[in-house]
Design a protein around this motif. Structure first.
Motif, PDB file in Angstrom:
ATOM      1  N   ALA A   1     -47.011  -9.300 -81.218  1.00 51.34           N
ATOM      2  CA  ALA A   1     -47.217  -8.006 -81.867  1.00 51.34           C
ATOM      3  C   ALA A   1     -48.633  -7.497 -81.617  1.00 51.34           C
ATOM      4  CB  ALA A   1     -46.939  -8.116 -83.368  1.00 51.34           C
ATOM      5  N   GLN A   2     -49.606  -8.383 -81.723  1.00 53.01           N
ATOM      6  CA  GLN A   2     -50.994  -7.980 -81.514  1.00 53.01           C
ATOM      7  C   GLN A   2     -51.228  -7.576 -80.064  1.00 53.01           C
ATOM      8  OE1 GLN A   2     -53.426  -7.734 -84.143  1.00 53.01           O
ATOM      9  NE2 GLN A   2     -54.217  -6.434 -82.506  1.00 53.01           N
ATOM     10  N   ALA A   3     -50.627  -8.284 -79.121  1.00 54.21           N
ATOM     11  CA  ALA A   3     -50.772  -7.934 -77.699  1.00 54.21           C
ATOM     12  C   ALA A   3     -50.178  -6.557 -77.421  1.00 54.21           C
ATOM     13  CB  ALA A   3     -50.106  -8.996 -76.822  1.00 54.21           C
ATOM     14  N   ALA A   4     -49.048  -6.249 -78.028  1.00 52.72           N
ATOM     15  CA  ALA A   4     -48.426  -4.932 -77.860  1.00 52.72           C
ATOM     16  C   ALA A   4     -49.323  -3.845 -78.456  1.00 52.72           C
ATOM     17  CB  ALA A   4     -47.044  -4.905 -78.508  1.00 52.72           C
TER      18      ALA A   4
ATOM     19  N   THR B   1     -44.725  -7.070 -88.548  1.00 51.23           N
ATOM     20  CA  THR B   1     -44.913  -5.659 -88.221  1.00 51.23           C
ATOM     21  C   THR B   1     -46.401  -5.356 -88.297  1.00 51.23           C
ATOM     22  OG1 THR B   1     -44.543  -4.994 -90.501  1.00 51.23           O
ATOM     23  CG2 THR B   1     -42.677  -4.813 -89.032  1.00 51.23           C
ATOM     24  N   LEU B   2     -46.846  -4.538 -87.367  1.00 52.20           N
ATOM     25  CA  LEU B   2     -48.222  -4.058 -87.370  1.00 52.20           C
ATOM     26  C   LEU B   2     -48.167  -2.549 -87.221  1.00 52.20           C
ATOM     27  CD1 LEU B   2     -49.960  -6.589 -84.921  1.00 52.20           C
ATOM     28  CD2 LEU B   2     -49.981  -6.631 -87.422  1.00 52.20           C
TER      29      LEU B   2
ATOM     30  N   ALA C   1     -47.284 -11.534 -73.202  1.00 55.47           N
ATOM     31  CA  ALA C   1     -48.301 -12.385 -73.834  1.00 55.47           C
ATOM     32  C   ALA C   1     -47.745 -13.759 -74.207  1.00 55.47           C
ATOM     33  CB  ALA C   1     -48.862 -11.702 -75.083  1.00 55.47           C
ATOM     34  N   LEU C   2     -46.418 -13.836 -74.280  1.00 55.97           N
ATOM     35  CA  LEU C   2     -45.761 -15.111 -74.597  1.00 55.97           C
ATOM     36  C   LEU C   2     -45.313 -15.845 -73.338  1.00 55.97           C
ATOM     37  CD1 LEU C   2     -43.532 -13.870 -77.537  1.00 55.97           C
ATOM     38  CD2 LEU C   2     -45.724 -15.083 -77.665  1.00 55.97           C
TER      39      LEU C   2
END
Length: 187
Positions: free
Chosen positions: A69-72, A97-98, A184-185
């Motif tokens: 989520a943070q990478a997105a 969720t961010l 990122a994964l």
């Protein structure tokens, strides 16, 4: 009387803990984190091979879902886009969720629906939009949103999570950022 009730409650708690330990040991439940930072961290539940009523499932760890989520969100911010990001598990349950600074109020729910749609069909939502031409009733499935911006996360070809991004001016951008989360994964 009070002493008997306390000892009885302790006995039940001890017995419950022992049964849980035996059950978990018998089913072979374990947690495994990725050995490589590029690989997705997952939690796997192994089943008892002698019991055909049980299945094996694989899920992203909370750490992996948060990193994705943070990478997105970071990818969107680099392009000055204000978006919301959602990561759902294989069952469509929201894990993370961010909501980026300045993201529109509609983006939060749209991100969750895009993530749900991507994991449900194991395909980027931009590809699913194309399927509507041949199967227009797909859009009637509750909880889905057939707009670009959802991307599946897989393990051994099976969907284990979905990443949804909403709020950029186009679904192509949303999906680019969702894919950055999956990448990122090590996806």
């Amino acid at each position: 009387m009070k002493s008997h009730a306390m000892s009885s409650r302790r006995a039940r708690l001890m017995a419950g803990a022992a049964l849980t330990a035996v059950a978990l040991g018998g089913l072979g439940v374990y947690s495994a984190n990725a050995s490589s930072p590029a690989a997705p961290a997952t939690t796997t539940v192994r089943t008892d091979a002698s019991n055909k009523n049980l299945i094996q499932t694989t899920h992203l760890s909370i750490d992996a879902a948060t990193r994705a989520a943070q990478a997105a969100l970071d990818a969107a911010e680099k392009e000055n886009q204000r978006v919301s990001v959602a990561v759902v598990d294989r069952n469509g349950n929201t894990v993370v969720t961010l909501r980026g600074d300045g993201a529109g109020p509609q983006s939060y729910e749209s991100a969750e629906k895009k993530a749900f749609t991507a994991v449900s069909f194991n395909a980027p939502t931009s590809e699913l939009v194309k399927r509507l031409a041949n199967a227009p009733t797909l859009k009637d499935i509750p909880g889905t949103l057939f707009l670009g911006g959802g991307y599946p996360v897989t393990a051994k070809g099976a969907p284990i999570a979905g990443i949804g991004v909403a709020g950029a001016p186009s679904g192509d951008l949303d999906e680019k950022f969702a894919k950055a989360g999956a990448d990122a994964l090590g996806h």
